[in-house]
Each structure stands twice: as structure tokens, then as C-alpha cells.
Design an enzyme around this catalytic site. Structure first.
Site, PDB file in Angstrom:
ATOM      1  N   ILE A  11      -7.903   9.676   8.836  1.00 39.73           N
ATOM      2  CA  ILE A  11      -9.057  10.349   8.655  1.00 39.73           C
ATOM      3  C   ILE A  11     -10.335   9.107   8.715  1.00 39.73           C
ATOM      4  O   ILE A  11     -10.107   8.347   8.252  1.00 39.73           O
ATOM      5  CB  ILE A  11      -9.149  10.731   7.158  1.00 39.73           C
ATOM      6  CG1 ILE A  11      -7.904  11.563   6.768  1.00 39.73           C
ATOM      7  CG2 ILE A  11     -10.355  11.623   6.841  1.00 39.73           C
ATOM      8  CD1 ILE A  11      -7.869  12.733   7.280  1.00 39.73           C
ATOM      9  N   TYR A  69       0.712  -1.342  -0.062  1.00 42.83           N
ATOM     10  CA  TYR A  69       0.011  -0.028  -0.109  1.00 42.83           C
ATOM     11  C   TYR A  69       1.004   1.165  -0.101  1.00 42.83           C
ATOM     12  O   TYR A  69       0.696   2.166  -0.917  1.00 42.83           O
ATOM     13  CB  TYR A  69      -0.957  -0.136   1.153  1.00 42.83           C
ATOM     14  CG  TYR A  69      -1.679   1.362   1.273  1.00 42.83           C
ATOM     15  CD1 TYR A  69      -2.771   1.585   0.197  1.00 42.83           C
ATOM     16  CD2 TYR A  69      -1.484   2.003   2.267  1.00 42.83           C
ATOM     17  CE1 TYR A  69      -3.549   2.827   0.718  1.00 42.83           C
ATOM     18  CE2 TYR A  69      -2.361   3.235   2.501  1.00 42.83           C
ATOM     19  CZ  TYR A  69      -3.207   3.628   1.369  1.00 42.83           C
ATOM     20  OH  TYR A  69      -3.957   4.861   1.860  1.00 42.83           O
TER      21      TYR A  69
HETATM   22  N1  NAD Z   1      -9.114   7.455   5.305  1.00 41.29           N
HETATM   23  C1  NAD Z   1      -7.781   7.677   5.614  1.00 41.29           C
HETATM   24  O1  NAD Z   1      -7.506   7.764   6.591  1.00 41.29           O
HETATM   25  C2  NAD Z   1      -7.001   7.826   4.309  1.00 41.29           C
HETATM   26  C3  NAD Z   1      -5.423   7.896   4.533  1.00 41.29           C
HETATM   27  C4  NAD Z   1      -4.595   8.036   3.536  1.00 41.29           C
HETATM   28  C5  NAD Z   1      -5.061   7.934   2.240  1.00 41.29           C
HETATM   29  N2  NAD Z   1      -6.122   7.521   2.108  1.00 41.29           N
HETATM   30  C6  NAD Z   1      -6.565   7.278   0.530  1.00 41.29           C
HETATM   31  O2  NAD Z   1      -7.584   8.179   0.214  1.00 41.29           O
HETATM   32  C7  NAD Z   1      -8.776   7.531  -0.652  1.00 41.29           C
HETATM   33  C8  NAD Z   1      -9.988   7.297  -0.151  1.00 41.29           C
HETATM   34  O3  NAD Z   1      -9.885   6.625   1.032  1.00 41.29           O
HETATM   35  P1  NAD Z   1     -11.115   6.277   1.973  1.00 41.29           P
HETATM   36  O4  NAD Z   1     -10.923   6.212   3.164  1.00 41.29           O
HETATM   37  O5  NAD Z   1     -12.239   7.161   1.688  1.00 41.29           O
HETATM   38  O6  NAD Z   1     -11.755   4.897   1.385  1.00 41.29           O
HETATM   39  P2  NAD Z   1     -13.188   3.971   1.232  1.00 41.29           P
HETATM   40  O7  NAD Z   1     -12.798   2.618   1.235  1.00 41.29           O
HETATM   41  O8  NAD Z   1     -13.989   4.543   2.329  1.00 41.29           O
HETATM   42  O9  NAD Z   1     -13.481   4.462  -0.043  1.00 41.29           O
HETATM   43  C9  NAD Z   1     -12.964   3.810  -1.182  1.00 41.29           C
HETATM   44  C10 NAD Z   1     -13.983   3.945  -2.365  1.00 41.29           C
HETATM   45  O10 NAD Z   1     -13.180   3.458  -3.439  1.00 41.29           O
HETATM   46  C11 NAD Z   1     -14.084   2.630  -4.336  1.00 41.29           C
HETATM   47  N3  NAD Z   1     -13.241   1.516  -5.061  1.00 41.29           N
HETATM   48  C12 NAD Z   1     -12.286   0.675  -4.474  1.00 41.29           C
HETATM   49  N4  NAD Z   1     -11.847  -0.115  -5.635  1.00 41.29           N
HETATM   50  C13 NAD Z   1     -12.288   0.587  -6.755  1.00 41.29           C
HETATM   51  C14 NAD Z   1     -12.152   0.183  -8.015  1.00 41.29           C
HETATM   52  N5  NAD Z   1     -11.336  -0.643  -8.572  1.00 41.29           N
HETATM   53  N6  NAD Z   1     -13.033   0.995  -8.878  1.00 41.29           N
HETATM   54  C15 NAD Z   1     -13.731   1.947  -8.670  1.00 41.29           C
HETATM   55  N7  NAD Z   1     -14.019   2.294  -7.161  1.00 41.29           N
HETATM   56  C16 NAD Z   1     -13.272   1.596  -6.362  1.00 41.29           C
HETATM   57  C17 NAD Z   1     -14.879   1.792  -2.966  1.00 41.29           C
HETATM   58  O11 NAD Z   1     -15.838   1.031  -3.327  1.00 41.29           O
HETATM   59  C18 NAD Z   1     -15.141   3.110  -2.237  1.00 41.29           C
HETATM   60  O12 NAD Z   1     -16.473   3.360  -2.417  1.00 41.29           O
HETATM   61  C19 NAD Z   1      -7.784   6.033  -0.789  1.00 41.29           C
HETATM   62  O13 NAD Z   1      -6.943   6.362  -2.238  1.00 41.29           O
HETATM   63  C20 NAD Z   1      -7.088   5.961   0.264  1.00 41.29           C
HETATM   64  O14 NAD Z   1      -5.855   5.101  -0.040  1.00 41.29           O
HETATM   65  C21 NAD Z   1      -7.293   7.532   2.984  1.00 41.29           C
END
Ligand code: NAD
Length: 240
Positions: A175, A144
Site C-alpha cells: 500500500i 518486522y
Molecule cells: N503501507 C503498507 O504497505 C503497509 C503494509 C503492511 C502493514 N502496514 C502497517 O500499517 C500500519 C501503518 O502503516 P503506514 O504505511 O500508514 O505507515 P506510516 O509510516 O506512513 O505511518 C505510521 C504512523 O505511525 C506513527 N508512529 C510511529 N511510531 C509511533 C509511536 N511510537 N507512537 C505513536 N505513533 C507512532 C508515525 O509517526 C506515523 O504517523 C503500520 O503498522 C504498518 O506496519 C503497512
């Protein structure tokens, strides 16, 4: 789609993608959400009164077909991402290939398919989702963090390659979203809050506000940047 600027947000059915959509819509943007979770996508698009399409970003043909039917595009938010934390001795190669496929190739498919539309816009930009994990080197994350390091490299590379399209990334810290809620159960939340200089876990709109800024004209000279949104965690941990 009229005169309004148009943004596509991948993984927009929930979490940071959904919150970014809310923020852009309140700034006057037209937004289309794409996601592979059709049911959640339908509910979210109804709540936001915006367009949506079920697209798996690892499916290059589905991605191409989606962007081909768009009349206009001014911002692409590459938000969809997955993580499979695993110790190296128990790592699943299949799982980690999927992490690379979604986080790197999924992003690449979308940028490539969106390019002509973004080039036709008088002022367009891309925001990629990195992660604090790309710079903090935590253990047991599988591929990741490495996938997000690649996103940071590609953000800077594409800022050079695609100019005048601006390309930036945001790196969220801790987050609370649907995807991360398991990490904040019970005492885990309090422990995490103590480690974060501002003393709280981040909310999706903390990230969405910065995404909104980066696609706006106010950021017209911001290009090739990675902005961490982590309450100061990348600076260190306060002694409490
Ligand atoms: N939440 C955090 O703390 C955090 C921290 C660092 C980075 N991020 C990054 O932020 C982004 C969003 O994170 P989040 O916490 O909202 O995640 P989440 O899992 O709540 O939402 C991610 C969304 O992406 C969709 N998804 C997954 N694979 C997919 C695909 N192949 N095609 C289309 N859609 C797809 C899922 O169905 C989901 O609706 C991600 O890239 C994650 O790595 C999040």
C-alpha cells in the site's frame, strides 16, 4: 462526545491511520488521533476536524494518561507501526528492539489502557494492523515480520480473552503511504504492480474501508480474524 461512537487511531497523523480516520468520520464516528509526530498530527487533525493528542505509544505513562481522560471508547485501531529492514549480518539490535517496542509493546500498552472504556461500551472492538509480511516470509526484514506474526497471535488470543469485545486484524499488502513511498520510486512501482493479481498497488482507502467494516455493526459476528488486503498477492503472483 455525545451519542456518537468514539474511536482512537494510533499513528493517525498519516498513511493508513489517517485514511482510516477519514473513513470512520464519514461513517459518523468521533475520532481521536494519537501519534508522536506533533506537527503532522496537528495538520491532519485540522484537515479532518477531529481531536488529537501527541502520544508515543512506547511510553506507558503517556498512553495511560491519554486513555484516562477519555469519556467513551467504542473502537481502538492499533495502527502505529515501524519497520527497519536489515540483513541479519548487519542488523542493529537497538533498531530491532524499537520495532518490537512500538509494534508489540505499543499495541499492548494501548489495549491495556483502553480496556475499561471498551468494556463499558455496549458494542466495542479492536482492530490491529498486521502485515502480509507476517505470512510471506520475505528476507531481510529484521524483526518486522516477526512482530506482525506476534500481533496476529495476540489478535486471536485477545479475541478469546476480551470477548465480547471483538478483536480482529487487517494485513495490508503493498500500500502506497508516506511511510512506504520510497519502495515505489521509478520502475519499482511497475514491477510491484505486475506481481499483484489485481494489477495495482493498494491505496490507503483500500485498507480504511475494511477497518470501517470491522468496527461496524455489520461485522458484529466477525471476531478473531486476520483479513489480508493485498489485491490477491497472498494467493500468489499471476504470470504476465
Ligand atoms: N503501507 C503498507 O504497505 C503497509 C503494509 C503492511 C502493514 N502496514 C502497517 O500499517 C500500519 C501503518 O502503516 P503506514 O504505511 O500508514 O505507515 P506510516 O509510516 O506512513 O505511518 C505510521 C504512523 O505511525 C506513527 N508512529 C510511529 N511510531 C509511533 C509511536 N511510537 N507512537 C505513536 N505513533 C507512532 C508515525 O509517526 C506515523 O504517523 C503500520 O503498522 C504498518 O506496519 C503497512
Amino acid at each position: 462526545m455525545g451519542e456518537k461512537k468514539h474511536a482512537v487511531i494510533t499513528g493517525g497523523a498519516q498513511g493508513l491511520g489517517y485514511s482510516s480516520a477519514e473513513s470512520l468520520i464519514s461513517d459518523g464516528w468521533n475520532v481521536s488521533l494519537i501519534d508522536l509526530n506533533t506537527e503532522k498530527l496537528r495538520q491532519s487533525a485540522a484537515a479532518l476536524d477531529c481531536e488529537y493528542s501527541t502520544v508515543d505509544i512506547t511510553d506507558v505513562e503517556a498512553v495511560n494518561n491519554f486513555f484516562l481522560q477519555l469519556p467513551r471508547l467504542d473502537a481502538l485501531i492499533n495502527n502505529a507501526g515501524i519497520w527497519k529492514p536489515q540483513r541479519l549480518d548487519a542488523i542493529s539490535i537497538t533498531d530491532q528492539k524499537l520495532v518490537i517496542d512500538v509494534n508489540i509493546f505499543g499495541t499492548l500498552h494501548c489495549v491495556k489502557a483502553a480496556l475499561k472504556l471498551l468494556q463499558s461500551s455496549p458494542s466495542s472492538s479492536i482492530v490491529n494492523l498486521s502485515s502480509l509480511a507476517a505470512m510471506t516470509n520475505s528476507p531481510n526484514l529484521g524483526l518486522y515480520a516477526a512482530s506482525k506474526s506476534a500481533i496476529e497471535t495476540l489478535t486471536r488470543q485477545w479475541a478469546l480473552e476480551l470477548a465480547p469485545i471483538r478483536v480482529n486484524a487487517v494485513g495490508p499488502g503493498l500500500i502506497l503511504t508516506e511511510g512506504t513511498s520510497e519502495n515505489y520510486k521509478g520502475q519499482a512501482r511497475e514491477m510491484r504492480e505486475k506481481a499483484i493479481p489485481v494489477g495495482r498497488v493498494g491505496e490507503p482507502n483500500d485498507v480504511a474501508d475494511v477497518v470501517s467494516f470491522l468496527v461496524s455493526d455489520a461485522a458484529s459476528y466477525v471476531n478473531g480474524q486476520i483479513i489480508y488486503i493485498d489485491g490477491g498477492l497472498s494467493a500468489g503472483t499471476p504470470q504476465r
